[in-house]
Design a protein around this motif. Sequence first.
Motif, PDB file in Angstrom:
ATOM      1  N   TYR A 128       0.819  -1.214   0.000  1.00 31.92           N
ATOM      2  CA  TYR A 128       0.000   0.000   0.000  1.00 31.92           C
ATOM      3  C   TYR A 128       0.852   1.263   0.000  1.00 31.92           C
ATOM      4  CZ  TYR A 128       0.887  -0.260   5.047  1.00 31.92           C
ATOM      5  OH  TYR A 128       1.479  -0.349   6.280  1.00 31.92           O
ATOM      6  N   TYR A 129       2.129   1.151   0.372  1.00 30.11           N
ATOM      7  CA  TYR A 129       3.004   2.316   0.319  1.00 30.11           C
ATOM      8  C   TYR A 129       3.151   2.834  -1.118  1.00 30.11           C
ATOM      9  CZ  TYR A 129       4.547   1.686   5.151  1.00 30.11           C
ATOM     10  OH  TYR A 129       4.597   1.592   6.517  1.00 30.11           O
ATOM     11  N   TYR A 130       2.942   1.945  -2.079  1.00 29.99           N
ATOM     12  CA  TYR A 130       3.157   2.315  -3.469  1.00 29.99           C
ATOM     13  C   TYR A 130       1.860   2.666  -4.183  1.00 29.99           C
ATOM     14  CZ  TYR A 130       7.633   0.212  -2.423  1.00 29.99           C
ATOM     15  OH  TYR A 130       8.842  -0.076  -1.840  1.00 29.99           O
ATOM     16  N   ILE A 144       0.457 -11.525  -5.505  1.00 29.47           N
ATOM     17  CA  ILE A 144       1.143 -10.653  -6.459  1.00 29.47           C
ATOM     18  C   ILE A 144       2.572 -10.378  -6.010  1.00 29.47           C
ATOM     19  CG2 ILE A 144       1.149  -8.344  -7.476  1.00 29.47           C
ATOM     20  CD1 ILE A 144      -1.902  -8.380  -7.346  1.00 29.47           C
ATOM     21  N   LEU A 145       2.717 -10.072  -4.721  1.00 24.94           N
ATOM     22  CA  LEU A 145       4.052  -9.779  -4.195  1.00 24.94           C
ATOM     23  C   LEU A 145       4.984 -10.986  -4.321  1.00 24.94           C
ATOM     24  CD1 LEU A 145       3.095  -7.761  -1.009  1.00 24.94           C
ATOM     25  CD2 LEU A 145       4.372  -6.891  -2.970  1.00 24.94           C
ATOM     26  N   ALA A 146       4.416 -12.187  -4.148  1.00 23.33           N
ATOM     27  CA  ALA A 146       5.241 -13.391  -4.237  1.00 23.33           C
ATOM     28  C   ALA A 146       5.802 -13.600  -5.629  1.00 23.33           C
ATOM     29  CB  ALA A 146       4.431 -14.609  -3.805  1.00 23.33           C
ATOM     30  N   ARG A 160       6.328  -1.241 -12.690  1.00 25.84           N
ATOM     31  CA  ARG A 160       7.044  -0.151 -12.022  1.00 25.84           C
ATOM     32  C   ARG A 160       7.126  -0.403 -10.525  1.00 25.84           C
ATOM     33  NH1 ARG A 160       5.863   4.152  -9.130  1.00 25.84           N
ATOM     34  NH2 ARG A 160       3.621   3.741  -9.324  1.00 25.84           N
ATOM     35  N   VAL A 161       6.002  -0.830  -9.928  1.00 22.72           N
ATOM     36  CA  VAL A 161       5.999  -1.117  -8.498  1.00 22.72           C
ATOM     37  C   VAL A 161       6.947  -2.268  -8.176  1.00 22.72           C
ATOM     38  CG1 VAL A 161       4.564  -1.846  -6.553  1.00 22.72           C
ATOM     39  CG2 VAL A 161       3.635  -0.302  -8.276  1.00 22.72           C
ATOM     40  N   ARG A 162       6.931  -3.254  -9.045  1.00 20.24           N
ATOM     41  CA  ARG A 162       7.825  -4.398  -8.837  1.00 20.24           C
ATOM     42  C   ARG A 162       9.278  -3.951  -8.820  1.00 20.24           C
ATOM     43  NH1 ARG A 162      12.180  -7.068 -11.830  1.00 20.24           N
ATOM     44  NH2 ARG A 162      12.294  -9.144 -10.905  1.00 20.24           N
ATOM     45  N   LEU A 168      14.142  -1.795  -3.163  1.00 24.05           N
ATOM     46  CA  LEU A 168      14.066  -1.662  -1.707  1.00 24.05           C
ATOM     47  C   LEU A 168      14.625  -2.899  -1.013  1.00 24.05           C
ATOM     48  CD1 LEU A 168      13.040  -0.307   0.922  1.00 24.05           C
ATOM     49  CD2 LEU A 168      10.849  -1.473   0.522  1.00 24.05           C
ATOM     50  N   LEU A 169      14.211  -4.077  -1.456  1.00 25.21           N
ATOM     51  CA  LEU A 169      14.664  -5.311  -0.812  1.00 25.21           C
ATOM     52  C   LEU A 169      16.157  -5.540  -1.035  1.00 25.21           C
ATOM     53  CD1 LEU A 169      11.687  -7.712  -1.622  1.00 25.21           C
ATOM     54  CD2 LEU A 169      12.125  -6.415   0.461  1.00 25.21           C
TER      55      LEU A 169
END
Length: 302
Positions: A128-130, A144-146, A160-162, A168-169
Motif C-alpha cells: 500500500y506504500y506504493y 502478487i508480491l510473491a 514499475r511497483v515491482r 528496496l529489498l
Amino acid sequence: GKEVIIANAIIAILTIGGQQLFSFFTFSCPCHVGQNLIYGLAFLGVPALILLIVGYALNNQTWRLVMGKGSHFERVTSSNQLLKCKLVCFVLCSITGRALVAPVTWLAVTLINGSYYICAVSEYVPLYYYEAAPNVTASERSRILATFPCSQLVPPEMTRVRDEVILLLRYQSQVAGWLLIAVVVITVFLSYCLASCVSPLSFLHFRYWSSYVDNEQELFDEATEQHSRLYAMQHVRKFFGFAPGSENVKEIRIPSLREWQAISGLAFLKRVDEEHYDYSLLHDWALKERASGKYLRIDEDP
C-alpha cells in the motif's frame, strides 16, 4: 599466525566462488505464496549450517577436545578447575572462530547479492506504500508480491511497483550484509585485543610460543609417520618372513590358510590390557602367534 590468516583467506575465497556457482546453477525462486520464505531461508541458512559443521569437523582441535579423556588437570587439586574451564572456553572460542569463517562469508556474500533475501521476504512488503492494487484482497496482494522475484509473472501494470520493491529489498539485503561484515570484523579485532591483554606472554614471547607449537606438531607428525611405519614393518616381516625393501632376501614365509583368515576381514581397536590396544587383525596375530610354519628359500638372483 600468518598460516591461520592465509588459511582463513583461502576458505573465504573458496566459499565466495562456491556461492556464485551454487546460485548460478541451483537457485530458482518458486514465486509462490508460502514457499518463497522457506526456499530463500533454506538457501541462506542450510549451506551456512553445513559449512559450520564442516568447519568444526575439519579442525583437529575439535577432536582433541572431544577425545581428550585424561589430562594433568585430573591429578591436581580442585582449585585449578577454574583454570581448566578457562582453557576449555579458550579452545572452544578458537575452534568456533575458525569454523565461522566459511558460514559468515556465505551469509555476507548472499546478502550482498540480494537474490535470496528478495525471494524470501518479497510477499511481506507493505504494497500500500506504493498506492498500487488498492482494491485487491490481502491474499491476492500476497500472491502478487510473491511473483515479484520472477519478472515474467508480474502483471504489466505492476512492473514499475515491482522494480521499486526489488530495489528496496536489495538495499535492505546489502545493508544487512555489510553490517554483518562490520560486526564480524569488529568482533575479531576486539577478541584479539582482549586475548593480548589477558595473555601472560609478551609480544615476542607469544610469537616464540606460537612458532614452538607449530614446530612441535610438525615434528610429532613426522615421528608418528616413521614410528607407525617401523612398528607395522615388524608385523609384516613376521607374517611374510621379510621386510619390504630388504635386499638379498634368502627366504620367504608361506602363510597358512588359517593365518590368512585370521588377518582378513573387518576389525576395530581391540583393548588387550589397561594401557594397550591392537590396531589391526595383523597386529593382533603378530602379538599372539609364533612365526613358525612353512618357509621357502629363494634364489639370490631371480
